[in-house]
Design a protein around this motif. Structure first.
Motif, PDB file in Angstrom:
ATOM      1  N   HIS A 180      44.657  59.512  33.457  1.00 36.99           N
ATOM      2  CA  HIS A 180      44.176  58.412  32.618  1.00 36.99           C
ATOM      3  C   HIS A 180      44.980  57.142  32.857  1.00 36.99           C
ATOM      4  O   HIS A 180      44.443  56.039  32.825  1.00 36.99           O
ATOM      5  N   ASP A 181      46.296  57.285  33.104  1.00 38.03           N
ATOM      6  CA  ASP A 181      47.140  56.129  33.393  1.00 38.03           C
ATOM      7  C   ASP A 181      46.710  55.467  34.702  1.00 38.03           C
ATOM      8  O   ASP A 181      46.648  54.234  34.799  1.00 38.03           O
ATOM      9  N   ARG A 182      46.417  56.269  35.714  1.00 34.01           N
ATOM     10  CA  ARG A 182      45.987  55.714  36.997  1.00 34.01           C
ATOM     11  C   ARG A 182      44.606  55.067  36.878  1.00 34.01           C
ATOM     12  O   ARG A 182      44.341  54.037  37.489  1.00 34.01           O
ATOM     13  N   ALA A 183      43.756  55.654  36.052  1.00 33.07           N
ATOM     14  CA  ALA A 183      42.434  55.063  35.821  1.00 33.07           C
ATOM     15  C   ALA A 183      42.567  53.726  35.098  1.00 33.07           C
ATOM     16  O   ALA A 183      41.828  52.771  35.393  1.00 33.07           O
ATOM     17  N   LEU A 184      43.513  53.643  34.157  1.00 28.36           N
ATOM     18  CA  LEU A 184      43.735  52.385  33.440  1.00 28.36           C
ATOM     19  C   LEU A 184      44.131  51.279  34.398  1.00 28.36           C
ATOM     20  O   LEU A 184      43.670  50.138  34.278  1.00 28.36           O
ATOM     21  N   LEU A 185      44.985  51.589  35.362  1.00 29.51           N
ATOM     22  CA  LEU A 185      45.414  50.586  36.338  1.00 29.51           C
ATOM     23  C   LEU A 185      44.211  50.029  37.099  1.00 29.51           C
ATOM     24  O   LEU A 185      44.080  48.811  37.257  1.00 29.51           O
ATOM     25  N   GLN A 186      43.335  50.886  37.566  1.00 28.39           N
ATOM     26  CA  GLN A 186      42.159  50.437  38.307  1.00 28.39           C
ATOM     27  C   GLN A 186      41.233  49.605  37.432  1.00 28.39           C
ATOM     28  O   GLN A 186      40.711  48.570  37.855  1.00 28.39           O
ATOM     29  N   ARG A 187      41.045  50.040  36.197  1.00 30.07           N
ATOM     30  CA  ARG A 187      40.179  49.298  35.277  1.00 30.07           C
ATOM     31  C   ARG A 187      40.780  47.945  34.929  1.00 30.07           C
ATOM     32  O   ARG A 187      40.070  46.938  34.849  1.00 30.07           O
ATOM     33  N   ALA A 188      42.097  47.899  34.708  1.00 32.96           N
ATOM     34  CA  ALA A 188      42.767  46.636  34.377  1.00 32.96           C
ATOM     35  C   ALA A 188      42.658  45.648  35.526  1.00 32.96           C
ATOM     36  O   ALA A 188      42.439  44.447  35.317  1.00 32.96           O
ATOM     37  N   ARG A 189      42.813  46.138  36.761  1.00 33.30           N
ATOM     38  CA  ARG A 189      42.700  45.261  37.927  1.00 33.30           C
ATOM     39  C   ARG A 189      41.290  44.696  38.060  1.00 33.30           C
ATOM     40  O   ARG A 189      41.104  43.499  38.297  1.00 33.30           O
ATOM     41  N   ARG A 190      40.290  45.556  37.908  1.00 33.93           N
ATOM     42  CA  ARG A 190      38.906  45.096  38.048  1.00 33.93           C
ATOM     43  C   ARG A 190      38.542  44.107  36.948  1.00 33.93           C
ATOM     44  O   ARG A 190      37.872  43.104  37.191  1.00 33.93           O
ATOM     45  N   LEU A 191      38.996  44.393  35.723  1.00 38.81           N
ATOM     46  CA  LEU A 191      38.666  43.521  34.609  1.00 38.81           C
ATOM     47  C   LEU A 191      39.396  42.184  34.712  1.00 38.81           C
ATOM     48  O   LEU A 191      38.852  41.136  34.337  1.00 38.81           O
ATOM     49  N   ALA A 192      40.623  42.197  35.222  1.00 36.80           N
ATOM     50  CA  ALA A 192      41.368  40.952  35.432  1.00 36.80           C
ATOM     51  C   ALA A 192      40.602  40.014  36.353  1.00 36.80           C
ATOM     52  O   ALA A 192      40.601  38.794  36.163  1.00 36.80           O
ATOM     53  N   GLU A 193      39.923  40.575  37.344  1.00 40.25           N
ATOM     54  CA  GLU A 193      39.151  39.764  38.289  1.00 40.25           C
ATOM     55  C   GLU A 193      37.903  39.163  37.650  1.00 40.25           C
ATOM     56  O   GLU A 193      37.348  38.202  38.178  1.00 40.25           O
ATOM     57  N   ARG A 194      37.464  39.709  36.522  1.00 44.38           N
ATOM     58  CA  ARG A 194      36.267  39.204  35.841  1.00 44.38           C
ATOM     59  C   ARG A 194      36.612  38.411  34.588  1.00 44.38           C
ATOM     60  O   ARG A 194      35.716  38.088  33.794  1.00 44.38           O
ATOM     61  N   SER A 195      37.887  38.091  34.389  1.00 43.09           N
ATOM     62  CA  SER A 195      38.333  37.371  33.197  1.00 43.09           C
ATOM     63  C   SER A 195      38.628  35.920  33.550  1.00 43.09           C
ATOM     64  O   SER A 195      39.396  35.639  34.473  1.00 43.09           O
ATOM     65  N   TYR A 196      38.036  34.994  32.779  1.00 43.24           N
ATOM     66  CA  TYR A 196      38.088  33.579  33.129  1.00 43.24           C
ATOM     67  C   TYR A 196      38.402  32.692  31.933  1.00 43.24           C
ATOM     68  O   TYR A 196      37.935  32.939  30.813  1.00 43.24           O
ATOM     69  N   ASP A 197      39.160  31.657  32.199  1.00 44.70           N
ATOM     70  CA  ASP A 197      39.263  30.538  31.275  1.00 44.70           C
ATOM     71  C   ASP A 197      37.912  29.834  31.259  1.00 44.70           C
ATOM     72  O   ASP A 197      37.170  29.822  32.252  1.00 44.70           O
ATOM     73  N   LEU A 198      37.560  29.215  30.143  1.00 48.30           N
ATOM     74  CA  LEU A 198      36.259  28.557  30.000  1.00 48.30           C
ATOM     75  C   LEU A 198      35.970  27.581  31.133  1.00 48.30           C
ATOM     76  O   LEU A 198      34.870  27.595  31.706  1.00 48.30           O
ATOM     77  N   SER A 199      36.932  26.726  31.474  1.00 47.43           N
ATOM     78  CA  SER A 199      36.694  25.702  32.500  1.00 47.43           C
ATOM     79  C   SER A 199      36.405  26.330  33.860  1.00 47.43           C
ATOM     80  O   SER A 199      35.536  25.863  34.610  1.00 47.43           O
ATOM     81  N   GLU A 200      37.102  27.425  34.181  1.00 51.31           N
ATOM     82  CA  GLU A 200      36.855  28.130  35.440  1.00 51.31           C
ATOM     83  C   GLU A 200      35.461  28.752  35.449  1.00 51.31           C
ATOM     84  O   GLU A 200      34.741  28.690  36.446  1.00 51.31           O
ATOM     85  N   PHE A 201      35.096  29.380  34.357  1.00 51.02           N
ATOM     86  CA  PHE A 201      33.816  30.069  34.299  1.00 51.02           C
ATOM     87  C   PHE A 201      32.658  29.080  34.453  1.00 51.02           C
ATOM     88  O   PHE A 201      31.705  29.346  35.187  1.00 51.02           O
ATOM     89  N   LEU A 202      32.748  27.960  33.761  1.00 48.73           N
ATOM     90  CA  LEU A 202      31.676  26.972  33.843  1.00 48.73           C
ATOM     91  C   LEU A 202      31.487  26.463  35.266  1.00 48.73           C
ATOM     92  O   LEU A 202      30.369  26.397  35.771  1.00 48.73           O
ATOM     93  N   ILE A 203      32.588  26.115  35.926  1.00 44.79           N
ATOM     94  CA  ILE A 203      32.493  25.491  37.246  1.00 44.79           C
ATOM     95  C   ILE A 203      32.357  26.516  38.365  1.00 44.79           C
ATOM     96  O   ILE A 203      31.503  26.382  39.249  1.00 44.79           O
ATOM     97  N   ASP A 204      33.171  27.572  38.333  1.00 44.68           N
ATOM     98  CA  ASP A 204      33.205  28.518  39.456  1.00 44.68           C
ATOM     99  C   ASP A 204      32.099  29.560  39.405  1.00 44.68           C
ATOM    100  O   ASP A 204      31.588  29.972  40.452  1.00 44.68           O
ATOM    101  N   ILE A 205      31.733  30.020  38.219  1.00 46.57           N
ATOM    102  CA  ILE A 205      30.731  31.077  38.100  1.00 46.57           C
ATOM    103  C   ILE A 205      29.342  30.509  37.806  1.00 46.57           C
ATOM    104  O   ILE A 205      28.366  30.848  38.488  1.00 46.57           O
ATOM    105  N   LEU A 206      29.242  29.628  36.825  1.00 49.01           N
ATOM    106  CA  LEU A 206      27.937  29.055  36.492  1.00 49.01           C
ATOM    107  C   LEU A 206      27.567  27.863  37.364  1.00 49.01           C
ATOM    108  O   LEU A 206      26.402  27.473  37.424  1.00 49.01           O
ATOM    109  N   GLY A 207      28.570  27.273  38.028  1.00 50.08           N
ATOM    110  CA  GLY A 207      28.296  26.120  38.885  1.00 50.08           C
ATOM    111  C   GLY A 207      27.893  24.882  38.116  1.00 50.08           C
ATOM    112  O   GLY A 207      27.111  24.047  38.601  1.00 50.08           O
TER     113      GLY A 207
END
Length: 259
Positions: free
Chosen positions: A110-137
């Motif tokens: 479960h600890d090793r699974a948490l590491l993988q999930r945390a890494r993947r979720l970190a890549e999908r986590s954005y500050d508002l300004s980043e999300f508006l410009i980088d993801i929504l364009g």
């Protein structure tokens, strides 16, 4: 209005400071993203990013917040927050804390699974300004704010989340807004999380210098992407009865002709 976010499920990470003291900021994020077509959901299980624990060496307590964050947000396409500081913690500290958890002799599957999930979720986590410009364009979100504004780039937004000039690009696209340069904009306001508690005299001196420069602009509002910093020098502005008012970037972007 064009809706580039249509079909996206976005988890709104309010952060503990905003949830308790400045709820208008996360509400504004929801207003903006829904205007752009996103489905915005506030998971009630969310808590703190754990930055305070991590920065002061309480890694086990910090790791508990990683688990909570992953469980609350793992099912969303993206996570968006009105705090570059907390998003910086999610991206930089959460994987580190989860990896520390796998180093124990008692580490489990479960600890090793948490590491993988945390890494993947970190890549999908954005500050508002980043999300508006980088993801929504999107740079022009349809905001209208006919006031003089100066912008304070917070330390963590620049040096941890690396939002760059995205907030300025968004502000320049707001109808009626007059953007005024802030002298010594890139100097710290003195908050720094626990820094202001451990070094109050230095913090007050730094915040006083920042407040002085803000007042000198003649702006109606001082804007930033982190309410903790706005709170820090905002207290001095209030004490000095300055007319300039602190406001979060999201609150400006949420203003429109129809709001």
């Amino acid at each position: 209005m064009n809706q580039p976010g249509k079909g996206m499920r976005v988890g709104l990470f309010a952060t503990c400071v905003n949830d308790i003291m400045f709820p208008s900021a996360p509400k504004a994020v929801a207003t903006i993203l829904e205007r752009l077509g996103c489905e915005v959901i506030f998971p009630t299980a969310q808590t703190c990013c754990g930055q305070m624990f991590t920065n002061t060496g309480y890694f086990s307590a910090g790791l508990a917040t990683v688990r909570t964050y992953v469980e609350a947000f793992d099912g969303f396409d993206y996570v968006v927050s009105p705090s570059a500081s907390c998003i910086g913690s999610v991206r930089e500290q959460h994987p580190m804390l989860a990896e520390q958890g796998t180093g124990s002799t008692h580490a489990s599957r479960h600890d090793r699974a948490l590491l993988q999930r945390a890494r993947r979720l970190a890549e999908r986590s954005y500050d508002l300004s980043e999300f508006l410009i980088d993801i929504l364009g999107v740079v022009d979100v349809g905001a209208v704010f006919p006031h003089k504004v100066t912008y304070h780039p917070t330390c963590h937004s620049l040096r941890v989340a690396h939002v760059g000039d995205r907030p300025l690009r968004l502000l320049r696209a707001v109808r009626g807004l007059q953007l005024i340069d802030l002298p010594d904009a890139y100097t710290c306001c003195g908050f720094g999380g626990t820094f202001c508690v451990k070094n109050p005299d230095v913090s007050v001196a730094m915040a006083s210098a920042k407040a002085h420069n803000i007042i000198a602009t003649g702006a109606d509002y001082v804007v930033a992407g982190d309410n903790a910093c706005l709170m820090n020098f905002g207290g001095l502005l209030h004490r000095d009865r300055a007319s300039v008012k602190p406001i979060h970037l999201a609150e400006i972007l949420a203003e429109s002709r129809t709001s």
